[in-house]
Motif scaffolding. Structure first.
Motif, PDB file in Angstrom:
ATOM      1  N   LEU A 236      36.039  28.805  13.771  1.00 21.87           N
ATOM      2  CA  LEU A 236      36.977  28.676  14.878  1.00 21.87           C
ATOM      3  C   LEU A 236      37.991  29.806  14.795  1.00 21.87           C
ATOM      4  N   ALA A 237      38.053  30.618  15.845  1.00 20.16           N
ATOM      5  CA  ALA A 237      39.023  31.707  15.923  1.00 20.16           C
ATOM      6  C   ALA A 237      40.130  31.292  16.882  1.00 20.16           C
ATOM      7  N   VAL A 238      41.371  31.321  16.399  1.00 21.77           N
ATOM      8  CA  VAL A 238      42.528  30.997  17.225  1.00 21.77           C
ATOM      9  C   VAL A 238      43.261  32.301  17.507  1.00 21.77           C
ATOM     10  N   TYR A 239      43.356  32.647  18.781  1.00 24.50           N
ATOM     11  CA  TYR A 239      43.938  33.921  19.199  1.00 24.50           C
ATOM     12  C   TYR A 239      45.413  33.701  19.541  1.00 24.50           C
TER      13      TYR A 239
ATOM     14  N   GLY B  77      36.153  30.070  20.057  1.00 15.16           N
ATOM     15  CA  GLY B  77      37.398  30.798  20.196  1.00 15.16           C
ATOM     16  C   GLY B  77      38.328  30.079  21.153  1.00 15.16           C
ATOM     17  N   VAL B  78      39.632  30.102  20.857  1.00 17.60           N
ATOM     18  CA  VAL B  78      40.603  29.405  21.680  1.00 17.60           C
ATOM     19  C   VAL B  78      41.961  30.085  21.538  1.00 17.60           C
TER      20      VAL B  78
ATOM     21  N   VAL C  81      34.012  29.940  24.199  1.00 11.76           N
ATOM     22  CA  VAL C  81      35.419  30.299  24.349  1.00 11.76           C
ATOM     23  C   VAL C  81      36.057  29.260  25.268  1.00 11.76           C
ATOM     24  N   ASN C  82      37.089  28.608  24.794  1.00 11.85           N
ATOM     25  CA  ASN C  82      37.838  27.588  25.541  1.00 11.85           C
ATOM     26  C   ASN C  82      37.107  26.261  25.672  1.00 11.85           C
ATOM     27  N   GLY C  83      35.816  26.217  25.455  1.00  9.07           N
ATOM     28  CA  GLY C  83      35.044  24.999  25.681  1.00  9.07           C
ATOM     29  C   GLY C  83      34.806  24.227  24.401  1.00  9.07           C
ATOM     30  N   LEU C  84      35.854  23.667  23.821  1.00 15.61           N
ATOM     31  CA  LEU C  84      35.761  22.959  22.545  1.00 15.61           C
ATOM     32  C   LEU C  84      35.605  21.464  22.750  1.00 15.61           C
ATOM     33  N   ALA C  85      34.806  21.059  23.695  1.00 15.79           N
ATOM     34  CA  ALA C  85      34.603  19.638  23.962  1.00 15.79           C
ATOM     35  C   ALA C  85      33.838  18.991  22.813  1.00 15.79           C
ATOM     36  N   THR C  86      34.290  17.819  22.392  1.00 10.15           N
ATOM     37  CA  THR C  86      33.570  17.071  21.371  1.00 10.15           C
ATOM     38  C   THR C  86      32.490  16.227  22.029  1.00 10.15           C
ATOM     39  N   GLY C  87      31.517  15.814  21.223  1.00  8.97           N
ATOM     40  CA  GLY C  87      30.378  15.087  21.765  1.00  8.97           C
ATOM     41  C   GLY C  87      30.344  13.642  21.337  1.00  8.97           C
TER      42      GLY C  87
ATOM     43  N   HIS D  65      44.747  29.394  28.131  1.00  8.51           N
ATOM     44  CA  HIS D  65      43.380  29.035  28.499  1.00  8.51           C
ATOM     45  C   HIS D  65      42.782  30.153  29.354  1.00  8.51           C
ATOM     46  N   ALA D  66      41.459  30.338  29.224  1.00 14.70           N
ATOM     47  CA  ALA D  66      40.738  31.364  29.989  1.00 14.70           C
ATOM     48  C   ALA D  66      41.346  32.745  29.789  1.00 14.70           C
ATOM     49  N   PHE D  67      41.801  33.013  28.568  1.00 18.89           N
ATOM     50  CA  PHE D  67      42.431  34.306  28.275  1.00 18.89           C
ATOM     51  C   PHE D  67      41.471  35.467  28.410  1.00 18.89           C
TER      52      PHE D  67
END
Length: 253
Positions: free
Chosen positions: A200-203, A171-172, A150-156, A208-210
C-alpha cells in the motif's frame, strides 16, 4: 464488434470493442503493441465516472511498453459527468461483488479472445471503481498475474481475499476523504489476514482521484489532481507489471 480507430503512435494500433455486460452494451478501448506475437495483457479499469481519454491513454501507453491493453467500460458507453448520477450507479455497484465480477469477467473474455493476448499472462489495474472491479476478479479466483488499484481500496466478502493468488499493489492519497485511514486499515487487514502479497502506497497530501487531470464538470468533494503523485503512481504501476508480468520472460525463471 470492432471499430477501427487511429493509433496514438505508429508503433501501436487501437480499436473500440463492443461487448455485453451488466445489461448494457459496453464500449471498450483495445490497444495492441507492434508485431504479431502473443503478449502479456492488462485490463485497465476506469474511475466511477466511466471510461475516458485518461484510461484510453493509459492503455495506449501500456501497448507502447509491449502489452495488449483493454480499457474497459462501466456504463454502456456513457461518461457520467453528473456526480449524483455517478454515485447513484456506482454505490450500488460497489456494494455488489457479483455485479462487479460480471463486468470484469465480460471485459476479461474480450481481452482473452484477442489473438495477440497470452491468456495465461494477464494483470488488472484500475482507478476507483475500476480498481475495485480488478480486486473482485482476484477475490473470485481469477488467475491474474498482478492487481493494481489507485483509490479503489474496497474490501470484499469475508474470507474471499484468500483466493487472490497474485501480488496486489494499492495507492491512495493521504488526504482522500473517500478512502480515509479507517478504509485503508480495513483493506490492509483483509489482505494481511488472507496471506496476500500486498503493498500500500500512501501519497502525502493527495486527495481522491489524484491521478486524474482536472475535468470541466462538477466532481464530488475531496477530489483533486496531484501531478507529481500522478506520475509516481503510474511509475509504481509500471514497476508492478515489470516485476509480475514482464513483456519478455526469462525462460530460466
Amino acid at each position: 464488434m470492432t471499430t477501427p480507430m487511429t493509433a496514438s503512435m505508429t508503433t501501436i494500433s487501437t480499436r473500440t470493442v463492443e461487448y455485453p455486460a451488466d445489461g448494457l452494451t459496453m464500449i471498450g478501448h483495445l490497444a495492441l503493441p507492434a508485431g504479431v506475437d502473443r503478449r502479456p495483457a492488462v485490463l485497465v479499469g476506469p474511475e466511477g465516472m466511466g471510461l475516458s481519454d485518461v484510461e484510453r491513454r493509459r492503455a495506449d501507453a501500456l501497448a507502447e511498453l509491449g502489452y495488449v491493453a483493454l480499457a474497459f467500460d462501466l456504463h454502456g458507453g456513457r461518461y457520467l459527468s453528473d456526480p449524483g448520477e455517478m454515485l447513484a450507479r456506482c454505490l450500488p455497484l460497489l456494494a455488489d461483488p457479483d455485479r462487479m465480477r460480471e463486468i470484469g469477467h465480460a471485459a476479461l473474455d474480450v481481452l482473452r479472445a484477442e489473438p495477440r493476448t497470452d491468456p495465461d499472462r494477464i494483470a488488472a489495474v484500475g482507478y476507483g471503481t475500476g480498481g475495485a472491479v480488478g480486486l473482485e476478479l482476484g477475490r473470485g479466483g481469477v488467475g491474474l498475474r498482478a492487481i493494481g488499484t489507485v483509490n479503489g481500496l474496497a474490501t470484499g466478502r469475508p474470507g474471499e481475499a484468500a483466493r487472490i493468488r497474485c501480488p496486489v499493489w494499492a495507492g491512495v492519497g493521504s488526504e482522500d476523504p473517500i478512502m480515509p485511514p479507517a478504509q485503508r486499515d480495513a483493506f490492509s487487514a483483509e489482505m494481511q489476514a488472507a496471506g496476500v502479497d500486498w503493498r500500500l502506497a500512501v501519497y502525502g497530501g493527495a486527495l481522491h482521484a489524484f491521478h486524474h487531470p482536472p475535468v470541466d464538470h462538477p466532481v464530488v468533494p475531496g477530489v483533486g489532481y496531484h501531478p507529481r503523485h500522478a506520475r509516481r503512481a503510474w511509475r509504481d504501476i509500471v514497476d508492478l507489471l515489470a516485476e509480475c508480468l514482464p513483456v519478455t520472460e526469462d525462460p530460466g525463471v
